[in-house]
Design an enzyme around this catalytic site. Structure first.
Site, PDB file in Angstrom:
ATOM      1  N   HIS A 135       0.824  -1.211   0.000  1.00  0.00           N
ATOM      2  CA  HIS A 135       0.000   0.000   0.000  1.00  0.00           C
ATOM      3  C   HIS A 135       0.859   1.262   0.000  1.00  0.00           C
ATOM      4  CE1 HIS A 135      -3.756   2.100   0.633  1.00  0.00           C
ATOM      5  NE2 HIS A 135      -3.399   2.579   1.806  1.00  0.00           N
ATOM      6  N   PHE A 136       1.864   1.306   0.868  1.00  0.00           N
ATOM      7  CA  PHE A 136       2.718   2.485   1.003  1.00  0.00           C
ATOM      8  C   PHE A 136       3.955   2.330   0.126  1.00  0.00           C
ATOM      9  CE2 PHE A 136       0.090   3.072   4.739  1.00  0.00           C
ATOM     10  CZ  PHE A 136      -0.079   4.453   4.778  1.00  0.00           C
TER      11      PHE A 136
END
Length: 284
Positions: free
Chosen positions: A262-263
């Protein structure tokens, strides 16, 4: 040098990071849940020689000071209006937007409101298509369909330190590359008194973003701004199909899927910065 500043926008004191020469093209960086402008700490120095960069903390996140729940409606429409006021306060009239997670529906509302000001889009795991929503949204979607206290309480687990850390480390080939202060800071700021209810309100209101997906897609198809979708392919919430879908409405969109979660900035910041410099530096 990155400067750390605040500006008054209505009842809010919006904290933001700023770097670069204002005569260069502006990048407006919009973070998502559960983070803040801190997520851009490594990206900003890689771009500040060529861009003017501003990265605000949204109400309810980071170091922005906002009215408590009950005195301010924590909805995505309201977040977008604060960001719009923020751009006015800084006299930003033309900019590319970098959108991530919650930053996407916030930034895309801004684009619908002021399309003449948005000169490009970088979507990093910033979804605008239903096919981009994974099964990880099932408990939140259950809350949309039946906003009961039981369904609200069922998603409180998303606000724990363990859940925040998992969002940073899931799908990352080498977890040692993820700085622990990232998720620890996020959790500390999310844990301020009353903030849990704010976050649960935003989970509920995320349904309004899905309802706007057709409007966002129509904007992409009509305006066709320069668009870079750079995506962590192992994101547990936003699937690669959401990145690929941009090309359906904007055939000129450039899509890159990265072997991370996600990051993506935690592990692939140099690669992402390289794509941004190549595509967006010529804008003026």
């Amino acid at each position: 040098m990155t400067h750390h500043r605040s500006v008054t926008v209505g009842a809010h004191e919006v904290f933001y990071r700023e770097a670069g020469d204002r005569t260069n093209p502006t990048l407006l960086l919009l973070h998502g849940f559960p983070s803040s402008s801190h997520m851009f700490r490594n990206l900003i120095p890689l771009l500040a020689d060529r861009f003017h960069i501003v990265a605000p903390d949204l109400p309810g996140f980071g170091f922005t000071k906002s009215p408590p729940r009950g005195q301010f409606d924590y909805t995505f429409d309201a977040l977008a209006k604060v960001v719009e006021g923020f751009t006015d306060a800084l006299d930003l009239t033309r900019y590319a937007i970098y959108v991530f997670d919650y930053g996407a529906p916030t930034g895309y509302r801004l684009a619908l409101s002021r399309p003449e000001r948005v000169i490009g889009i970088i979507s990093q795991n910033g979804n605008a298509y239903e096919e981009g929503l994974s099964d990880g949204w099932n408990p939140i979607q259950a809350y949309w369909r039946a906003p009961t206290q039981a369904n609200r309480d069922a998603i409180r687990s998303l606000l724990t330190l363990e859940a925040t850390k998992w969002q940073y480390t899931h799908g990352v080939p080498d977890e040692s590359t993820v700085a622990p202060e990232s998720y620890v800071l996020d959790h500390a700021l999310l844990s301020r008194p009353g903030n849990d209810e704010i976050q649960l309100d935003l989970f509920l209101d995320y349904a309004s973003n899905v309802a706007l997906y057709p409007a966002f897609q129509a904007y992409f198809a009509e305006k066709r701004p320069p668009l870079l979708a750079v995506w962590g392919r192992n994101d547990p919430f936003f699937l690669p199909a959401g990145a690929d879908a941009y090309r359906r409405d904007n055939p000129n969109a450039e899509v890159h899927l990265l072997d991370t979660g996600h990051f993506a900035l935690e592990t692939h910041v140099a690669e992402i910065a390289g794509h941004i410099r190549r595509i967006f530096a010529p804008l003026s």
